[in-house]
Design a protein around this motif. Structure first.
Motif: not given
Length: 418
Positions: A37-40, A54-55, A88-89, A95-96
């Motif tokens: 998941h990502r933050l929006q 995260d699509a 991180s992107d 995370w990476n």
């Protein structure tokens, strides 16, 4: 995290098997869905950033191999901290992982996660998901379900409302949760979100964040435990007292002889689970003099009082000198793709304006201490003082001796990194 690099982690030509490592990390993301998941952010910061799928999630976008094979002498504290991972992107989950091939045969997996993914003991419980405590591989997992992220602000607010309702299934619970944050508090939060967004884009914040140095040292866990017991406290009490002695010796703090240490203490109870963790920050103030038992007792009393208060104390950056705590991590062996994990380090996360953070954690019978400090702090003096206090030696002696059998493997890294 240092892993034995033979077995299933190398190809026939001896190079790290990045496909096998990527497959295991893909399993991580299925066991911990937050990693997918990502933050929006909501428009104008009207609500807290929401976790959305995260699509375009791809494990390889979070995984990289260091371009060089490193000798032991090249393993700097900066590499261990994650500086070589890169940023991180933030359009993806924050995370990476950097894989470092060591000339001696082992591999380093440097896992860098933004603190919003979890903190404190939730990071330790994550080890139970990421690593096995037996040498066999896990059974394969089913493919991750396809999910769609909110396409616009309206869908984002609808998703947030549904999450809120699922967390508070009754109207009485929803009214109670809404009343817990009066309109003025909500307004301050909205303003704060927008100000943080501005600060994060400012060059001043970037300069502050880059003015960091890192240190690592280690000691036999039993030695530190014996010292804590002899002084009448816990390892957390001893770490806070050791940090105060380090500040007194190595940090320019003006004329005041009193030192204030911020001590994060988990509010988690036995059996709790999940990524999030309620951490209370307790300030303890003491004068680090020759009476180390009194210093540890003072930390213990103030920490207990802070825990009894049931909430964190708001600390501005000018009211404390360092953050320090002990994080009980792994007391039994762990494995990655069937290979034994030799050691694990945890690092504290600091705001760009915060000057000193000290985190002790254990792997098996080794206590590892990591330090993040501002550029003007004497890192060598901090590490020497921590070693002295944890081993029961006099922290005010310039050359406090630590028995060689009590020094851990990361000391070679510390000596190369300072």
């Amino acid at each position: 995290m240092r892993v034995a690099g033979d077995g299933g982690l190398r190809r026939a030509d001896g190079a790290p098997d990045m496909d096998r490592i990527a497959a295991e990390i893909e399993g991580w993301s299925q066991r911990l869905p937050r990693l997918r998941h990502r933050l929006q952010h909501a428009p104008a910061g009207l609500m807290a950033p929401a976790w959305v799928p995260d699509a375009s999630f791809s494990t390889t976008a979070h995984l990289r191999l260091h371009p060089e094979v490193l000798e032991e002498s090249d393993i700097s504290a900066e590499i261990l901290h994650g500086d070589a991972n890169g940023e991180s992107d933030m359009g993806r989950s924050p995370w990476n992982v950097l894989v470092v091939d060591l000339a001696g045969g082992d591999l380093l997996l440097v896992i860098k996660m933004h603190h919003v993914l979890g903190d404190g003991l939730s990071g330790v419980s994550t080890l139970d998901v990421l690593l096995t405590d037996a040498s066999g591989d896990r059974p394969p997992l089913p493919p991750a379900p396809e999910v769609r992220a909110p396409a616009n602000a309206l869908e984002l607010f609808i998703a947030a409302w549904r999450n809120f309702c699922s967390s508070h299934p009754t109207w009485a619970g929803r009214r109670s949760a809404a009343a817990a944050k009066p309109p003025l508090v909500r307004l301050r939060k909205v303003i704060g979100r927008n100000l943080r967004a501005i600060r994060s884009r400012s060059s001043v914040g970037q300069e502050q964040a880059s003015a960091r140095q890192y240190g690592v040292t280690s000691i036999e866990l039993k030695t530190a435990q014996r010292t804590a017991r002899a002084l009448g406290g816990s390892l957390t009490d001893l770490m806070a007292a050791a940090a105060a002695y380090g500040v007194a010796r190595a940090v320019p703090i003006g004329d005041s002889s009193a030192v204030t240490i911020a001590v994060p203490i988990s509010g988690r109870r036995s059996g709790d689970s999940g990524m999030n963790n309620q951490v209370r920050v307790v300030p303890v103030t003491l004068v680090p003099d020759g009476d180390r038992a009194a210093a540890v007792a003072s930390v213990h009393a103030q920490s207990n009082a802070g825990i009894s208060a049931g909430h964190s104390v708001h600390l501005s950056r000018d009211t404390w000198d360092a953050m320090a705590t002990f994080l009980p991590a792994a007391f039994r062996p762990r494995y990655f793709v069937g290979q034994p994990v030799r050691n694990i380090l945890f690092w504290t996360s600091l705001d760009p304006s915060e000057r000193l953070g000290i985190l002790a954690s254990n792997y098996l019978d080794t206590l590892n201490i990591t330090v993040v400090a501002a550029a003007d702090i004497d890192m060598g003096a901090i590490l020497a003082t921590l070693q002295a206090v944890l081993s029961g030696a006099d922290p005010f002696q310039p050359a406090a001796a630590v028995a060689s059998e009590d020094r851990g493997e990361w000391d070679a890294v510390r000596e190369n990194a300072i």
